[in-house]
Scaffold this motif. Structure first.
Motif, PDB file in Angstrom:
ATOM      1  N   ARG A 237      78.412  60.839 -37.491  1.00 38.67           N
ATOM      2  CA  ARG A 237      77.830  60.359 -38.744  1.00 38.67           C
ATOM      3  C   ARG A 237      78.588  60.917 -39.940  1.00 38.67           C
ATOM      4  O   ARG A 237      78.843  60.215 -40.919  1.00 38.67           O
ATOM      5  CB  ARG A 237      76.367  60.764 -38.816  1.00 38.67           C
ATOM      6  N   LEU A 238      78.965  62.201 -39.864  1.00 47.52           N
ATOM      7  CA  LEU A 238      79.717  62.805 -40.968  1.00 47.52           C
ATOM      8  C   LEU A 238      81.090  62.156 -41.119  1.00 47.52           C
ATOM      9  O   LEU A 238      81.634  62.087 -42.225  1.00 47.52           O
ATOM     10  CB  LEU A 238      79.872  64.313 -40.720  1.00 47.52           C
ATOM     11  N   ARG A 239      81.615  61.678 -39.996  1.00 43.92           N
ATOM     12  CA  ARG A 239      82.917  60.989 -40.036  1.00 43.92           C
ATOM     13  C   ARG A 239      82.761  59.496 -40.310  1.00 43.92           C
ATOM     14  O   ARG A 239      83.731  58.743 -40.266  1.00 43.92           O
ATOM     15  CB  ARG A 239      83.648  61.209 -38.707  1.00 43.92           C
ATOM     16  N   GLU A 240      81.506  59.053 -40.536  1.00 44.53           N
ATOM     17  CA  GLU A 240      81.179  57.659 -40.813  1.00 44.53           C
ATOM     18  C   GLU A 240      81.614  56.750 -39.676  1.00 44.53           C
ATOM     19  O   GLU A 240      82.032  55.602 -39.886  1.00 44.53           O
ATOM     20  CB  GLU A 240      81.791  57.213 -42.141  1.00 44.53           C
ATOM     21  N   ASP A 241      81.520  57.247 -38.453  1.00 40.86           N
ATOM     22  CA  ASP A 241      81.810  56.454 -37.248  1.00 40.86           C
ATOM     23  C   ASP A 241      80.471  56.033 -36.643  1.00 40.86           C
ATOM     24  O   ASP A 241      79.946  56.669 -35.729  1.00 40.86           O
ATOM     25  CB  ASP A 241      82.623  57.294 -36.261  1.00 40.86           C
TER      26      ASP A 241
END
Length: 413
Positions: A237-241
Motif C-alpha cells: 500500500r505504501l508503494r501504491e501497488d
C-alpha cells in the motif's frame, strides 16, 4: 518347616546389630546437632516468629561460621522470591556473593538466583548485568532465555533476535516468537517517518525464514503467517501497488482464515480502490459462509447497507443472526442504522425501518443492548485472561505471544 537349632544364635545376633546401628545413628545425629551454630536455631526461631529480617542476619552469621550451609541460603532466597519479598531475596543472595571463600560453582548459582531476583523486581538493567556474566557458564541457557525476556520487555528487537541466535547455538529448539520479533522490526520500519521499505523487506524475509523453521519443527504458524501477509500488504500500500496489496490480503483468507476479521475492512477498501468493490464483497461473503465471525459480519452488514440498501443488508443480518445468535452482532447492526439515521437527520421510527422492527424505538433498544455487550466486545488472552478492546499479538498482561484469539469474548462462550 522344621525348627533349626542355629536359629537360636542367629536371631539374637540380628537384634544386637540393630541396637548397635540405632545407637550409632543417634550419636551421630546428636553430634551434628551440637556442631550446628547457635545462629542457625536463632534464625529458625526468627522465621517461626515472622521476623524475616532478623532471620536473614542470623543465617548470614551461620554462613560465616559454617561455609557448608550455602544450600540454606539458596532455599531461603527462593522462599522470599516466591513470596514476592524481593528486597530480602536480593539481600540473601548478595550476602552469598560477598563471601571470598565461596566455590566458583556456587558463586555462579548465586549470581543466577540474584539475576532472577532483579528480573522479578523489575530491575532490568541489573538483571541484564547479572545474566550477561553467566553466558559462559553452566547457566548459559537459562541466562540467555532471561535476556530474551528482558530485551522483549524493552522492545529491543535487534538484541532479542541476537539472543535467540545465541540460544539456538546452545540448544536445538524452536523459538516461536522469533517471527514476531522480525515482524516488530518490519512494522517499525514501515511506520517510520519516512518509511524504510528496505529494512522492512529484510525483516519480513527473516520472519518468513523463522516461520519455515518453526513449521519444520511441527509448530503452529498460522498467526505468524497472517501477520507477515498483513505487513506485506501494508508495504504494498505504501508503494501504491494495489494489486499486490490485494494478493497478500487475499492470502490471509486462504491460509489463515481465523484472522480474516483483522483484514476484512482493508480487503474491501483495496477492491474499492481497484474499482471493483463487488468483488471484494463477494470474497468476504464466501469466506463468511465457511468461517463465520462477528467482525466479518459487521463489515459485511455495513458494506451491504451502503452498496445494496437496507433490505438486502437486513436480509443478510436476519439470516446470519438466526444461524449464529449474537447480542454483539445485533448491537453492531443497530449502531449502523442509528448512524445512518443521524447522518440523514431522520427520526428512528417504524416507518423508516425494516418490517421486522415494527415501531420499535431503535435508540432505546440499542442503548439497552449496548450496556450488556460492552464486556463482550473484547479480546481475551488464553493464558492470563487479560481482556482488551484492541487485538494484540503479544498480551500486555503476561507478555505471551499469539494468545489472543481474533474473536470477541462473546464468540468464545
Amino acid at each position: 518347616m522344621d525348627f533349626q537349632p542355629w536359629w537360636l544364635i542367629f536371631l539374637p545376633l540380628l537384634f544386637a546389630l540393630g541396637w548397635i546401628a540405632a545407637r550409632v545413628d543417634i550419636r551421630q545425629l546428636l553430634s551434628e546437632t551440637r556442631t550446628l551454630p547457635k545462629s542457625y536455631f536463632k534464625g529458625l526461631n526468627f522465621l517461626l516468629n515472622e521476623e524475616p529480617d532478623r532471620a536473614i542476619d542470623a543465617f548470614i552469621e551461620v554462613a560465616r561460621l559454617d561455609p557448608e550451609t550455602t544450600e540454606l541460603h539458596f532455599a531461603l532466597g527462593s522462599l522470599f522470591r516466591r513470596r514476592g519479598e524481593m528486597e530480602r531475596a536480593i539481600r540473601v543472595h548478595q550476602s552469598l556473593l560477598s563471601r571470598a571463600d565461596l566455590p566458583e560453582a556456587e558463586r555462579e548459582h548465586a549470581l543466577h538466583e540474584l539475576g532472577q531476583d532483579f528480573l522479578k523486581a523489575g530491575l532490568l538493567d541489573r538483571a541484564e548485568q547479572a545474566f550477561e556474566q553467566l553466558l559462559d557458564t553452566r547457566f548459559a541457557v537459562p541466562a540467555v532465555k532471561a535476556l530474551i525476556r528482558i530485551y522483549e520487555s524493552e522492545h529491543d528487537w535487534i538484541r532479542a533476535i541476537d539472543a535467540v541466535k545465541r540460544l539456538r547455538a546452545l540448544v536445538d529448539e524452536p523459538v516461536p516468537q522469533l517471527a514476531h520479533y522480525q515482524c516488530e522490526r518490519a512494522h517499525a520500519a514501515l511506520t517510520a517517518r519516512p518509511p524504510q521499505p528496505d529494512q522492512a523487506d529484510e525483516a519480513l524475509d527473516a520472519a518468513e525464514h523463522a516461520v519455515q523453521s518453526l513449521r519444520a519443527h511441527g509448530g503452529d504458524t498460522e498467526g505468524a503467517e497472517a501477520r507477515i501477509a498483513m505487513l506485506r500488504a501494508l508495504q504494498a500500500r505504501l508503494r501504491e501497488d494495489n494489486g499486490l496489496e490485494r494478493t497478500y490480503l487475499g492470502s490471509v483468507l486462504r491460509n489463515a482464515p481465523t484472522y480474516a476479521s483483522l483484514i476484512a475492512s482493508g480487503l474491501l477498501e483495496s477492491w474499492r480502490k481497484a474499482g471493483d468493490p463487488e468483488r471484494g464483497l463477494q470474497l468476504l461473503q464466501e469466506h463468511y459462509a465457511s468461517h463465520p465471525s462477528l467482525d466479518v459480519f459487521s463489515v459485511l452488514f455495513r458494506e451491504l447497507r451502503e452498496a445494496r440498501g437496507r433490505q438486502v443488508a437486513w436480509d443478510f443480518a436476519r439470516d446470519a443472526l438466526s444461524r449464529h445468535p449474537s447480542l454483539l452482532g445485533l448491537d453492531r447492526v443497530l449502531d449502523v442504522e442509528i448512524g445512518k439515521a443521524q447522518a440523514a437527520s431522520a427520526p428512528l421510527d417504524g416507518t423508516d425501518m425494516p418490517p421486522l422492527t415494527g415501531g420499535a424505538d431503535f435508540g432505546l433498544l440499542r442503548s439497552l443492548i449496548h450496556r450488556h455487550t460492552q464486556r463482550l466486545d473484547r479480546y481475551s488472552c488464553k493464558v492470563c485472561g487479560f481482556e482488551a478492546k484492541t487485538y494484540y499479538w503479544q498480551c500486555p498482561g503476561c507478555n505471551s505471544w499469539e494468545t489472543y484469539t481474533p474473536r470477541r469474548v462473546e464468540e468464545l462462550r
